[in-house]
Design an enzyme around this catalytic site. Structure first.
Site, PDB file in Angstrom:
ATOM      1  N   LYS A 483       0.848  -1.201   0.000  1.00 45.14           N
ATOM      2  CA  LYS A 483       0.000   0.000   0.000  1.00 45.14           C
ATOM      3  C   LYS A 483       0.880   1.247   0.000  1.00 45.14           C
ATOM      4  CE  LYS A 483      -0.451  -0.035   5.054  1.00 45.14           C
ATOM      5  NZ  LYS A 483      -1.365  -0.022   6.190  1.00 45.14           N
ATOM      6  N   ARG A 582      -9.948   0.715  15.792  1.00 47.31           N
ATOM      7  CA  ARG A 582      -9.865   1.449  14.524  1.00 47.31           C
ATOM      8  C   ARG A 582     -10.981   0.970  13.614  1.00 47.31           C
ATOM      9  NH1 ARG A 582      -4.110   1.534  11.419  1.00 47.31           N
ATOM     10  NH2 ARG A 582      -4.714  -0.622  11.007  1.00 47.31           N
ATOM     11  N   TYR A 709      18.135  31.012   3.304  1.00 50.82           N
ATOM     12  CA  TYR A 709      17.037  31.896   3.650  1.00 50.82           C
ATOM     13  C   TYR A 709      17.091  32.314   5.124  1.00 50.82           C
ATOM     14  CZ  TYR A 709      14.654  30.881  -0.770  1.00 50.82           C
ATOM     15  OH  TYR A 709      14.320  30.774  -2.100  1.00 50.82           O
ATOM     16  N   MET A 758      13.262  24.535  -0.971  1.00 51.91           N
ATOM     17  CA  MET A 758      12.347  23.660  -1.695  1.00 51.91           C
ATOM     18  C   MET A 758      13.101  22.614  -2.498  1.00 51.91           C
ATOM     19  SD  MET A 758       9.388  24.533  -4.509  1.00 51.91           S
ATOM     20  CE  MET A 758       8.344  25.395  -3.338  1.00 51.91           C
TER      21      MET A 758
END
Length: 814
Positions: A483, A582, A709, A758
């Site tokens: 998954k 759950r 930055y 980024m």
């Protein structure tokens, strides 16, 4: 190897049923690796965990006419049988006889680490001077060594074979088969150490290989190794190598420094070797090869030249997604008949119906006509649609290749032609010698070019699965969880590999994941853990098996079955609530559940639940309460059914910590990657994932200069900063900037400084001797996945599933 069926029966004392004059050139023991049926016999290996006899039918379907087995199956027609008492002993006896037919010089390499590297480097150094046979890949076990020895031909002058053991008593068996003239002991480490009571017992087992060796070359840095060998084998020619000065071969100068050369002391002689890598493993392996070359009578100048020419051993095949929906299999690291056969075995794991081959000249000094006729014969059996030949020699044999064949003098000619642009939706195998730079073809053909790469080692995944399987009963099935894009590793690529290795079940979270697998040729049963209401129609269309966890889901799914008019009993999986709170049916719902199930056109394939804390030592009582609840409730449910479904509750941690409760099936997820809560098991697992990039630029900054930055880092001293092309868009969380996290370069850790950008981040490398373009490890070994997860204040699952899709996935088999 070339024996008739009658020869082999007589040599091994076996019973022959069928033709006595069939020729056997290859014995194959894994049907998944059968790429030709010509002159091949299938050996059904029986072990305590598995029986190869259940794959005999598959071998026959692939055209194999000769079966070697402990039992006879008369229902299979047109098959010649060689019936043996013990399958492993059979091939060991045959290998021993085969070796005795040839007078070649032999080198046997054992140890914990470095066997394959030393073998391949030695081979690279000597194949021009000696016709040499060697172990394929890392074949060195009770089965692997005999298979390797059967590769010997009358032309071979030298044989280099790996010898590996995992438990007490195995080396005596292997030494009886193979007694090397020159014995080599590489580094002794922790591999398989868990099967021995002491380090001394482990060392004695390994050096038993040298009982009849004339010369022993060994790593003498380990005092126990040094003392045992010098005491037990004092009458032999002993040569020790290592970093300590007491060794016969050692490094005189400071190898960790900035010197561009190593000063090697060889007994009373000295000579210099250029240095490019400074990690201990590489230098130790290089010293071993130098010692072997001296023993084979090469002079200093020749050794220097050969060591300088050594290439990193890339014992792997890698697959990447290509342009125009092609799949590119890159094996452009070495080229000989062994590696060509391995590559042909590898491509049979993929479902692409059309295949093309790019093949270069072989560079070994062999009889060209005989060699290329054999290459063409083997290639023609693989049913390639196109074959591209590159070089000066191989192009002369284009007429004997049956596929549509194109010839080129060099790689550039092929790239500049338009031929590769015509290939669409095919598997493209790149198989070439290094000097032809076929890596350029991979770059030309691949879909993604990002320098940041997630490498997934498929062999490590299957190794880790097998370690977990060793804790189970042979009949216990295993479901692999694929998954969330296989935990970030890739979707169908992992599933396809697991299907090839006969995994029993696959598990996905949502129907879309299962549908994608079916569209890519996956036929293994697939359970959908969270079947959404709108997906029921597709689940049935694509033969997926839903988890049913509530009456609402059961009723809605049954309505869809009725609406579609499904005739067969449709497979479903019942989830029980046992304490995780759950999803799942509770104890007071079981009576109604039984009644409903017996009125519906469904078949419960399994009943299962999930442990919340199987990896937590402090929650053993709660985990045992969950298991007891599951056992009681699943039994109650089965009492009302007219059949017994499978049961499963153990996840990866459960397999390790609660294997007594394995029931009929277990589920493995993060354990495939190499993560385990048990340190003993952890030592046996292999890292299956490597997240890496390269250095874009190195800048020197002065004291007081700021980086990145918001000027979050200011240099306290003059230092060097490496910028790497990976950032939070690739899955690196911003919180590990500002010296929280580290990356690995040259097996050392360096801090991430400033804010993570980024697409980039900056690393403080101080005054280390590091160059632009060098490899940077985000996680794999140093730092490990667990260490990186700790930087991120999370768990490995989240780290892996957070890696962006823009990061190129490469699938390798080493």
């Amino acid at each position: 190897m070339k024996y008739s069926t009658q020869n082999i029966a007589e040599i091994t004392g076996s019973k022959l049923i069928g033709s006595d004059d069939l020729l056997i050139k290859t014995i194959e023991f894994d049907t998944r690796n059968i790429y030709t049926s010509s002159n091949i016999a299938f050996l059904a290996i029986n072990t305590s965990k598995n029986s190869g006899e259940k794959y005999i039918q598959s071998a026959v379907e692939k055209g194999v006419k000769i079966i070697i087995s402990e039992h006879y199956f008369p229902n299979l027609k047109d098959v010649t049988w060689i019936i043996v008492e013990n399958s492993i002993q059979f091939i060991q006896k045959l290998a021993k006889y085969h070796l005795q037919q040839f007078p070649l010089k032999t080198i046997g390499i054992t140890g914990s680490n470095g066997k394959t590297i030393v073998k391949e480097w030695l081979y690279q150094s000597i194949f021009d001077e000696f016709i040499t046979v060697k172990s394929p890949k890392s074949f060195n076990s009770q089965l692997g060594l005999p298979v390797s020895l059967l590769e010997i031909t009358e032309r071979d002058e030298l044989g280099i074979f790996e010898v590996g053991i995992s438990k007490l008593g195995e080396m005596e068996i292997l030494e009886n088969i193979f007694s090397p003239e020159i014995g080599v002991l590489t580094h002794i480490g922790s591999a398989h150490a868990s099967n021995f009571e002491t380090e001394e017992q482990l060392i004695k087992e390994k050096i038993a290989l040298f009982k009849h060796s004339k010369t022993i070359i060994f790593n003498g840095d380990n005092a126990l190794v040094y003392n045992l060998i010098t005491n037990l084998y004092s009458s032999k020619n002993l040569i020790s190598f290592g970093f300590e000065s007491h060794n016969n071969v050692h490094i005189r100068n400071e190898w960790r420094g900035t010197s561009e050369e190593l000063l090697i002391q060889y007994f009373n002689e000295e000579f210099k070797i250029p240095i490019s890598q400074r990690d201990e493993a590489t230098l130790s392996n290089a010293m071993c090869v130098i010692t072997l070359l001296k023993e084979l009578k090469f002079d200093h100048a020749e050794i220097t030249k050969k060591i300088n020419a050594l290439k990193a051993v890339e014992m792997r095949l890698e697959s990447v997604n290509g342009l125009r929906n092609n799949l590119v299999i890159n094996d452009s690291y070495n080229l000989d008949m062994d590696s060509l056969k391995i590559a042909f075995q590898f491509i049979h794991q993929y479902n692409k119906p059309k295949k093309s081959l790019i093949l270069t000249d072989f560079v070994e000094g062999k009889d060209s006509e005989k060699l290329y006729n054999e290459v063409a014969e083997l290639t023609n059996e693989q049913d390639f649609s196109k074959v591209f030949l590159i070089g000066e020699e191989i192009v002369n044999f284009e007429n004997i290749f049956t596929a549509q064949t194109f010839t080129f003098n060099n790689t550039t000619e092929l790239i500049e032609s338009t031929q590769l642009n015509q290939i669409e939706d095919e598997l493209i195998l790149l198989k070439g010698a290094r000097k032809f730079e076929t890596d350029r073809l991979k770059t030309f053909l691949e879909l993604q070019k990002h320098d940041t790469v997630l490498e997934v080692n498929l062999n490590a995944i299957i190794h880790n699965i097998n370690i977990h399987k060793s804790l189970l009963q042979p009949e216990t099935k295993m479901m692999a969880m694929v998954k969330a894009y296989s935990y970030g590793l890739g979707g169908y690529e992992i599933a396809e590999f697991l299907q090839h290795h006969h995994i029993d079940y696959l598990g996905v979270a949502y129907a879309d994941e299962g549908i994608d697998l079916r569209k890519n040729g996956i036929t293994t049963p697939i359970m959908v853990m969270n079947p959404e209401q709108h997906s029921y129609n597709s689940i049935i269309d694509y033969n997926l098996e839903p988890e049913i966890y509530s009456f609402r889901v059961l009723d809605l799914f049954n309505e869809q079955l009725l609406h579609k008019g499904t005739q067969r009993k449709y497979p479903i999986h019942i989830k029980l609530e046992t304490g995780m709170h759950r999803l799942g049916f509770k104890a007071d719902e079981l009576i109604e559940l039984k009644q409903k199930l017996n009125t519906m056109n469904v078949e419960v394939k399994s009943i299962f639940s999930h442990l919340s804390s199987a990896d937590d030592e402090n929650e053993k009582d709660y985990t045992m309460d969950q298991i007891l609840t599951f056992s009681q409730n699943s039994e109650k449910l089965m009492e009302g059914l007219q059949y017994r479904p499978m049961r499963h509750i153990l996840n990866s941690s459960g397999i390790v910590n609660y294997s007594d409760f394995q029931y009929d099936m277990v589920r493995i997820g993060i354990g495939m990657v190499g993560i385990s809560p048990d340190q003993k098991i952890k030592k046996q697992l292999r890292n299956a994932v490597r997240f890496k990039t390269v250095i874009s630029q190195i800048s020197e900054v002065e004291k007081g200069d700021s980086i990145g930055y918001n000027r979050k880092f200011k240099a306290e001293n003059t230092t060097k900063i490496a910028t790497i092309p990976v950032g939070y868009a690739d899955g690196i969380p911003r919180l590990i900037g500002n010296e929280v996290g580290k990356v690995g370069i040259h097996q050392k850790l360096f801090p991430i400084i400033g804010n993570v950008c980024m697409d980039m981040m900056m690393i403080n490398i101080g005054n280390e001797s590091i160059n632009e373009g060098e490899e940077v490890i985000i996680f794999n070994d140093k730092p490990s996945l667990e260490e990186f997860s700790n930087y991120c204040k999370t768990i490995p699952y989240e780290v892996l599933t957070s890696i962006s899709r823009r990061v190129k996935r490469i699938y390798i088999k080493d």
